[in-house]
Design a protein around this motif. Structure first.
Motif, mmCIF file in Angstrom:
data_model
loop_
_atom_site.group_PDB
_atom_site.id
_atom_site.type_symbol
_atom_site.label_atom_id
_atom_site.label_comp_id
_atom_site.label_asym_id
_atom_site.label_seq_id
_atom_site.Cartn_x
_atom_site.Cartn_y
_atom_site.Cartn_z
ATOM 1 N N ASP A 107 -24.115 26.920 -11.322
ATOM 2 C CA ASP A 107 -24.277 27.367 -12.709
ATOM 3 C C ASP A 107 -24.680 26.213 -13.625
ATOM 4 N N GLY A 108 -25.570 25.366 -13.117
ATOM 5 C CA GLY A 108 -26.135 24.280 -13.900
ATOM 6 C C GLY A 108 -25.294 23.019 -13.973
ATOM 7 N N GLU A 109 -24.074 23.030 -13.445
ATOM 8 C CA GLU A 109 -23.217 21.852 -13.488
ATOM 9 C C GLU A 109 -23.185 21.169 -12.123
ATOM 10 N N PRO A 110 -23.210 19.838 -12.086
ATOM 11 C CA PRO A 110 -23.134 19.133 -10.807
ATOM 12 C C PRO A 110 -21.876 19.535 -10.042
ATOM 13 N N ALA A 111 -22.022 19.673 -8.738
ATOM 14 C CA ALA A 111 -20.911 20.066 -7.876
ATOM 15 C C ALA A 111 -20.788 19.080 -6.729
ATOM 16 N N ALA A 112 -19.560 18.880 -6.274
ATOM 17 C CA ALA A 112 -19.326 18.048 -5.098
ATOM 18 C C ALA A 112 -19.740 18.825 -3.853
ATOM 19 N N TYR A 113 -20.120 18.098 -2.803
ATOM 20 C CA TYR A 113 -20.531 18.777 -1.567
ATOM 21 C C TYR A 113 -20.266 17.857 -0.377
ATOM 22 N N ALA A 114 -20.114 18.481 0.769
ATOM 23 C CA ALA A 114 -19.890 17.756 2.014
ATOM 24 C C ALA A 114 -20.385 18.624 3.165
ATOM 25 N N SER A 115 -20.746 17.996 4.263
ATOM 26 C CA SER A 115 -21.165 18.724 5.458
ATOM 27 C C SER A 115 -19.992 18.838 6.418
ATOM 28 N N SER A 116 -19.882 20.003 7.042
ATOM 29 C CA SER A 116 -18.868 20.221 8.068
ATOM 30 C C SER A 116 -19.466 21.133 9.124
ATOM 31 N N GLY A 117 -19.666 20.603 10.317
ATOM 32 C CA GLY A 117 -20.392 21.365 11.323
ATOM 33 C C GLY A 117 -21.796 21.651 10.817
ATOM 34 N N GLU A 118 -22.193 22.919 10.835
ATOM 35 C CA GLU A 118 -23.488 23.320 10.291
ATOM 36 C C GLU A 118 -23.329 24.031 8.952
ATOM 37 N N ASP A 119 -22.245 23.728 8.247
ATOM 38 C CA ASP A 119 -22.006 24.265 6.904
ATOM 39 C C ASP A 119 -22.189 23.173 5.863
ATOM 40 N N LEU A 120 -22.735 23.557 4.714
ATOM 41 C CA LEU A 120 -22.717 22.752 3.503
ATOM 42 C C LEU A 120 -21.588 23.315 2.643
ATOM 43 N N VAL A 121 -20.543 22.534 2.426
ATOM 44 C CA VAL A 121 -19.352 23.002 1.716
ATOM 45 C C VAL A 121 -19.400 22.457 0.295
ATOM 46 N N ILE A 122 -19.464 23.368 -0.672
ATOM 47 C CA ILE A 122 -19.672 23.016 -2.086
ATOM 48 C C ILE A 122 -18.377 23.269 -2.857
#
Length: 511
Positions: A107-122
């Motif tokens: 929604d236009g705001e920066p979000a943290a993210y990380a990879s886990s397996g073949e998922d992008l977790v936001i």
């Protein structure tokens, strides 16, 4: 709509309390402590348990890709996803691998993210509530290198194309990569102006900016991620009209334009034939994309079926065979594309129907006996079931070989089920079933249970025993109308294991 979450159901008051607690944690800067480590989720598909993600329904994808001019370098990408939350979400999982993420906003705001397996977790700056609309933007790369049998990008002699079945869309763009969650797509593809870019749906614009051109395509019907198609190359788009003035566009290497025209001009006739079988074509356009690549398969990408060039140029393939393979992929536009499988165990509904109409076309147009083909399939059917499981309960793919899901039992083995059903309920009821199936479930997803219930409704009969034996039995039941047919013991049909490969439809030489 997505499959329901596997997480335990909680009453609304409990979810609101949990959300309030997380909001307090956010304000106190304690999110890292409040949430567990990122982990892949999945929606619990029996064959691909980590595919797809719970908690939201994707409404649309808007995908920007920039091709650098060579098919060994990553493309720059921006994927925008509009979704509706179906649960309270402190995190949002997307399927994505084989690319590098450089930024994510929610929604236009920066979000943290990380990879886990073949998922992008936001992890968004603020939790998303059930019923909220949410826009996720991911800036990423998309890497076309890697073996073709892993799916994703296919490197062609003049550029790239995609082959995303069954679980490879997330090797190209972040997504909820399961056919249970269909959505509308917009593609914007920027490439050197010497090349042509195409994608699913209708062309909306192409704008030249010096040495590059941006091509925009949009679908007018929802689409499963596995059916997305992007092609970039030294191509010509050949346009003609099909039944009811349907726009037909074929995409071929420019150098092959005249060579392949005898095949390209058959598509309007194929469309007319399929409409006589099951009713109106379900999408806004159709055509074939003939790629200069050695894939070993053809693929029913929505509105633009992918074929390898060798199918049309190899002298060993007789004309009737090539013609019927073209109809096989066209039939998928109804069976598999418009009506998509609820789970991957429902694959037999896709491939069995496409094989059925392929065989019916070959019988009608080339005199290739459907009965003889089904009798041969019956002889091998027990071996196919032993190797791959029964049609509606296929064994999982081999570890590291996800394309091994596409075994003979979901092709001719599943067409054999339809052959038996037609004998069981009669030709008129069978035709009504086929037409009603694609009409009632158009633009949606449907399951084996939906099909069997409709068959019982149309025929006015209890077919539970019939379907239990034919779809789930370890052994092939007696064939209605052909009590003399016999299935060979599995050890005598070892050769039957050769199968369509690479998650699509085989272009192996006909036997």
């Amino acid at each position: 709509m997505p499959l329901p979450s596997r997480t335990p159901w909680k009453p609304a008051s409990s979810r609101r309390a949990l959300r309030s607690a997380v909001l307090v944690a956010l304000s106190a800067g304690l999110v890292a402590a409040a949430l567990p480590a990122p982990a892949p989720l999945g929606i619990g598909d029996p064959l691909f348990p980590h595919l797809g993600n719970p908690g939201y329904d994707v409404l649309s994808y808007d995908i920007d890709l920039t091709y650098p001019g060579r098919n060994t370098a990553p493309l720059a990408g921006v994927t925008r996803i509009e979704a509706l939350a179906t649960d309270d979400l402190e995190r949002i999982n997307l399927d994505f691998t084989h690319g590098t993420v450089s930024a994510v906003t929610v929604d236009g705001e920066p979000a943290a993210y990380a990879s886990s397996g073949e998922d992008l977790v936001i992890t968004p700056a603020h939790p998303v509530g059930e019923g909220d609309a949410v826009e996720i933007t991911v800036t990423h790369t998309s890497d076309p290198t890697g073996p073709v049998d892993s799916g994703g990008w296919v490197r062609t002699g003049d550029g790239l194309a995609t082959a995303l079945q069954a679980d490879a869309a997330h090797r190209v763009f972040p997504s909820n990569d399961h056919p249970a969650d269909k959505a509308y797509f917009t593609f914007r593809i920027t490439a050197p102006s010497t090349l042509t870019a195409v994608a699913n749906g209708l062309a909306e614009s192409h704008v030249r900016n010096g040495d590059t051109t941006t091509w925009t395509y949009r679908t007018t019907h929802p689409m499963a991620t596995e059916l997305a198609q992007v092609s970039i190359g030294e191509s010509t788009v050949v346009r003609r009209r099909g039944p009811h003035d349907l726009p037909v566009r074929d995409v071929v290497r420019t150098a092959d334009r005249e060579l392949l025209e005898p095949w390209l001009r058959r598509t309007p006739g194929h469309l007319e034939w399929m409409e006589r079988q099951v009713g109106p074509y379900p999408f806004e356009t159709y055509g074939v994309l003939i790629a200069d690549a050695d894939t070993g398969f053809e693929l029913e990408t929505q509105t633009l079926s992918l074929f390898e060039r060798g199918l049309f140029t190899e002298p060993a393939y007789p004309e009737w065979f090539v013609d019927s393979v073209m109809v096989h992929e066209l039939a998928h536009q109804w069976f598999g594309d418009s009506v998509s499988p609820r789970t991957w165990s429902d694959l037999w509904l896709n491939e069995g129907h496409a094989t059925w109409y392929e065989a019916l076309y070959a019988e009608e147009k080339a005199g290739k006996s459907m009965e003889r083909r089904m009798k041969a399939a019956y002889a091998d059917s027990d071996a196919w079931r032993a190797d791959g499981g029964p049609p509606a309960a296929p064994k999982p793919p081999q570890p590291g070989e996800k394309i091994s899901l596409f075994r003979p039992v979901v092709y001719d083995g599943a067409a054999l089920v339809l052959y038996a059903l037609r004998h069981e309920i009669g030709a008129d009821a069978f035709q009504r079933l086929e037409r009603t199936w694609v009409s009632e479930h158009r633009d949606g997803t449907a399951s084996t249970a939906d099909f069997t219930a409709l068959a019982a409704r149309i025929s006015g009969r209890d077919l539970s025993r019939f379907f239990a034996d034919w779809l789930y039995g370890k052994k092939t039941p007696p064939m209605p109308g052909h009590p003399d047919w016999r299935s060979r013991a599995p050890q005598r049909a070892a050769g039957a294991k050769s199968a369509p490969s690479a998650g699509a439809d085989s272009a192996a030489k006909p036997g």
